[in-house]
Enzyme design. Structure first.
Site, PDB file in Angstrom:
ATOM      1  N   ASP A 221      -6.791  -1.295   5.597  1.00 40.36           N
ATOM      2  CA  ASP A 221      -6.690  -2.362   4.477  1.00 40.36           C
ATOM      3  C   ASP A 221      -7.017  -4.006   5.090  1.00 40.36           C
ATOM      4  O   ASP A 221      -6.676  -4.757   4.327  1.00 40.36           O
ATOM      5  CB  ASP A 221      -5.092  -2.357   4.125  1.00 40.36           C
ATOM      6  CG  ASP A 221      -4.603  -0.939   3.712  1.00 40.36           C
ATOM      7  OD1 ASP A 221      -5.741  -0.538   2.927  1.00 40.36           O
ATOM      8  OD2 ASP A 221      -3.597  -0.623   3.799  1.00 40.36           O
TER       9      ASP A 221
ATOM     10  N   ASP B  67      -1.871  -0.930   6.487  1.00 43.49           N
ATOM     11  CA  ASP B  67      -1.862  -0.903   7.898  1.00 43.49           C
ATOM     12  C   ASP B  67      -3.108  -1.897   8.204  1.00 43.49           C
ATOM     13  O   ASP B  67      -4.053  -1.737   7.389  1.00 43.49           O
ATOM     14  CB  ASP B  67      -2.184   0.854   8.142  1.00 43.49           C
ATOM     15  CG  ASP B  67      -3.273   1.235   7.572  1.00 43.49           C
ATOM     16  OD1 ASP B  67      -4.520   0.827   7.593  1.00 43.49           O
ATOM     17  OD2 ASP B  67      -3.217   2.382   6.897  1.00 43.49           O
TER      18      ASP B  67
ATOM     19  N   ASP C  17       0.905  -1.167   0.127  1.00 46.23           N
ATOM     20  CA  ASP C  17       0.127  -0.043  -0.108  1.00 46.23           C
ATOM     21  C   ASP C  17       0.923   1.239  -0.287  1.00 46.23           C
ATOM     22  O   ASP C  17       2.044   1.054   0.403  1.00 46.23           O
ATOM     23  CB  ASP C  17      -0.779  -0.024   1.194  1.00 46.23           C
ATOM     24  CG  ASP C  17      -1.745   1.044   1.614  1.00 46.23           C
ATOM     25  OD1 ASP C  17      -2.529   1.619   0.242  1.00 46.23           O
ATOM     26  OD2 ASP C  17      -1.837   1.809   2.469  1.00 46.23           O
TER      27      ASP C  17
END
Lengths: 698, 125
Positions: A589, A585, A386
């Site tokens: 997510d 995190d 991410d």
């Protein structure tokens, strides 16, 4: 559901809660092991003492003087052997009792284990010897036959010694958890009824104000209410540099205060602290199973009875077809077979490595949920990162300030910063912070008018100030003085440029951006060097995503992905036939983390994140992903080595014990050698697992 | 073939048959966990060379509490694992250690010591 349950698990009442009784639990285990070790060593020495006498007196004709005193088949030797029989019985009763009771207990459960094999082997040798002594006439020669009391005694002694060594080595595999438990301070200084007092850490309650002095340990989790300091959190997060903390910041129990003194309000105590959560998770993970072990479990379920069957078959074959003295050979073969088989090495192969590997992770700020995560992590092919908060810091900062000739940087930043103080826009805070960082004093805006989609129109220090995008400047007919190219370049770098106009003339551009974490680039390069495909996923536009990708060396960027579509994108990569890890995190997510083969939650030790992910990285650095994969690879390599070793040992040892080498080389294994080999094989497995601890991050 | 060889072989085959029957063919009957007033299905499990009882029958959807009591010092049995429920517990000698979990799906689940030498089964109905 059971994730919630596991948090309020039985461990608490069971005295497993580290925060409440961590010391006692660790001490108890060590004490229990020490007691067991001493008892085994006593048994070994007794067995070894009797064993020396027994070994010599079983073959007195091999020794010069003894041979004359006790010639073979003499009456005097019969009495010595009878004495040996009784001595051997005392060894069975003292040094070997646990094998026989263990075997009996297992038998009652219709199961068999190592105890069964040792008890059978030594028991059969003793019974045979005693019958040979008491009823020599039933044997073909009709004379005094050789006895095997030495087998009974020495095998029991050697296996006791092996178990003692095993226990010592085993203690070392769980050192990591002891270290974690040992981090917990014992006392806390709190303020109650206006007085400072030292109380045991278990008695600290949520809401208590705790005082921490320089160099002192922080007893529980909380929030600073007075003072500030630098805190060494390396023991929990693996972050080596001390972290600056001020009023309102969270502190973690068991970390060490370096410089300042401060007071904090306890928010989590006892079993709720971050450390307690970490310890519980590590304990659960160490107790879990690696998927490869399922095969081992099936094998070991059949193992022991199969060995007994092999021993009987061996006996039959040697008795039926073997050379004379057939009975003696058949007996030796059966006893050796029972003793050389080592179900322990097989059973210990994976748990020992897993305990060491998971512990190793915990000491480096990497919490691995269990054996399954570990095994999957080792075979990963694609890592999805991410962007925000994982590769980058996750909050924008002021990166650039470009001014036109008529203005200077500090004036522009002072005025822009002053105006932005009134704004609630997330990018505004970055400008304010950036201005303050440059030592500027910011005035308050006299008027402030936010124009959605454009920017701000305001007055400050008696001047008019416009701050916003190109649309705002065009609308107010402010010439851009050739700065469009600069703005475009900044945007290409993934930054957000904003024009500033003062008193109707363009003053310059300020740009803010979410910056890349210091070690992200290096970590990503290491991942690529480890032959992993690295993909970036982000909700941001393609330009920003690509820009960050260029900075850290990621070619494949999935941009403009809505949060709810992240899981779908993970699945798409999985459909390419790849084992996919998602790093993000733990909270935002969560669906993508759950969809991935291995979910890494980064930068937090909260129970929410721990619950959502397979591997939790407490320190917010991508280095953790690298280390976690390296640890999983090292651990699984260790597991396979152990399994291979244990498997090969049994596959080679059993036929040799059965005497397959005899027809070709005249070679037959002695039961005593079998006992040594058996003890050695299980100690080797543990020693190999301990070797894992020497692993260091590359 | 001499008579003693025949005796040994017949006896040996008989023994092998007995081992196969004793360890693999006989199925032990399970013990049904008792329902307590607290809504838990509770069962005491003695850990001594094995688990007594080693087959525990529970109903699904109701929380289960197994109270393990380890009455031996051999370090083999110092941990009990319930991999299907992601649970494990250390069993200090002589202490009662409760392990709680929620059986959701019917089926047979194993519990075992860390090395898989001692085994028991939970049957969820």
């Amino acid at each position: 559901m059971h994730k919630t349950l596991s948090v309020s698990s039985a461990g608490y009442e069971a005295g497993l809660s580290p925060a409440l009784s961590g010391y006692e639990a660790a001490d108890d285990e060590a004490e229990e092991h020490e007691r067991e070790y001493r008892s085994l060593m006593r048994k070994w020495w007794f067995g070894a003492g009797v064993g020396t006498f027994t070994m010599v007196m079983s073959y007195p004709w091999l020794f010069p003087v003894l041979g004359d005193w006790f010639p073979r088949e003499s009456h005097s030797l019969w009495y010595v052997w009878a004495g040996m029989g009784i001595a051997a019985l005392s060894v069975i009763g003292y040094s070997g009792r646990h094998f026989f009771t263990g075997a009996w207990q297992a038998l009652k459960h219709r199961s068999a284990n190592m105890h069964t094999l040792i008890a059978l082997g030594t028991g059969v040798a003793w019974i045979y010897s005693t019958i040979a002594l008491l009823l020599p006439q039933i044997f073909p020669s009709g004379l005094l036959t050789d006895v095997y009391y030495d087998v009974t005694v020495v095998v029991i002694a050697l296996v006791d010694l092996g178990l003692a060594m095993e226990l010592k080595a085993k203690g070392r595999t769980s050192e990591a958890i002891k270290k974690l438990i040992g981090l917990q301070p014992r006392t806390a200084r709190v303020i109650r009824d206006g007085r400072e007092m030292d109380i045991p850490v278990e008695e600290v309650m949520v809401g208590d104000v705790v005082i921490v002095r320089p160099g002192g340990k922080i007893p529980v989790d909380g929030e600073i209410v007075e003072g500030s300091s630098a805190i060494d959190e390396s023991m929990v997060t693996g972050e080596s540099l001390p972290v600056e903390k001020k009023i309102g910041d969270e502190v973690i129990g068991a970390t060490i205060n370096k410089t300042g003194a401060f007071k904090f309000r306890a928010t989590k105590v006892g079993k709720d602290t971050a450390l307690a959560n970490i310890i519980r998770m590590v304990q659960d993970a160490q107790g879990s199973k690696v998927p490869v072990q399922r095969i081992v479990d099936v094998v070991s379920g059949y193992f022991t009875p199969s060995v007994a069957i092999l021993a009987i078959l061996g006996f039959m074959v040697w008795y039926t077809f073997g050379p004379e003295p057939r009975l003696a050979f058949a007996l030796i073969v059966a006893v050796t077979t029972l003793i050389i088989a080592c179900p322990c090495a097989l059973g210990m192969a994976t748990p020992m490595s897993l305990t060491t590997g998971v512990g190793l992770g915990a000491l480096n700020g990497i919490l691995i949920r269990g054996g399954e995560a570990l095994q999957t992590a080792q075979g990963l092919e694609t890592i999805i990162l991410d962007k925000t908060g994982t590769i980058t810091h996750g909050r924008p900062v002021l990166t650039d300030a470009v001014v036109t000739r008529e203005f200077d940087e500090s004036t522009m930043l002072r005025l822009a910063g002053g105006v932005e103080k009134s704004s609630e826009h997330p990018l505004a805070a970055a400008i304010v912070e950036g201005a303050i960082k440059r030592g500027l004093t910011l005035a308050d805006a006299e008027s402030f008018n936010a124009i959605p989609g454009h920017g701000i129109d305001s007055r400050i220090e008696g001047r008019s100030l416009l701050l916003g995008n190109v649309k705002l400047m065009r609308e107010r007919k402010i010439p851009l003085e050739g700065l469009e190219a600069t703005a475009a370049k900044l945007a290409d770098d993934g930054k957000t440029p904003m024009y500033v106009a003062i008193d109707g003339r363009l003053a310059g551009i300020v740009a803010v951006a979410d910056t890349v974490k210091e070690d992200s680039k290096q970590a990503i390069q290491t991942l690529k060097a480890m032959k992993l495909e690295v993909v970036m996923i982000t909700g941001d536009n393609e330009r920003t995503g690509k820009a960050i990708g260029r900075q850290v060396g990621i070619d494949r960027v999935l941009a403009e992905v809505l949060p709810q579509d992240k899981a779908f994108n993970v699945q798409k990569l999985q459909l390419e036939g790849k084992k996919v890890a998602m790093v993000g995190d733990g909270i935002n997510d969560a669906p993508a983390l759950a969809q991935a083969d291995v979910g890494f939650a980064i930068g937090t030790g909260t129970d929410v994140a721990i619950a959502a992910s397979d591997i939790t990285l407490i320190k917010g650095s991508l280095r953790g992903v690298v280390m976690a994969i390296q640890i999983s690879r090292a651990t699984m390599r260790n597991v396979y080595q152990n399994l291979f070793g244990a498997f090969v040992y049994n596959v080679l040892g059993l036929p040799v014990a059965l005497g397959v080498l005899y027809p070709f080389f005249g070679l037959l294994l002695s039961p005593l050698l079998a006992a040594i080999a058996m003890s050695f094989s299980s100690v080797t497995v543990i020693a190999n697992a301990n070797r894992l601890k020497r692993w260091r991050a590359i | 073939m001499s008579w003693d060889r025949i005796v040994v072989d017949v006896f040996g085959l008989g023994l092998i048959g007995f081992i196969v029957w004793f360890f693999w063919l006989v199925k032990t009957k399970g013990v049904k966990a008792a329902l307590t007033s607290g809504g838990y299905q509770e069962q005491m499990v003695l850990v001594k060379g094995g688990y007594t009882p080693d087959v525990i029958i529970v109903e699904r959807g109701k929380p289960v509490r197994l109270n393990f009591v380890r009455q031996e010092s051999a370090s083999c049995s110092e941990m009990v694992l319930l991999p299907a429920f992601n649970k494990s517990a250390r069993l200090p000698e002589g202490e009662t250690v409760p392990v709680e979990f929620m059986p959701k799906e019917p089926g047979e689940y194993e519990f075992a010591c860390q090395m898989g030498m001692l085994r028991g089964k939970i049957i969820v109905e």
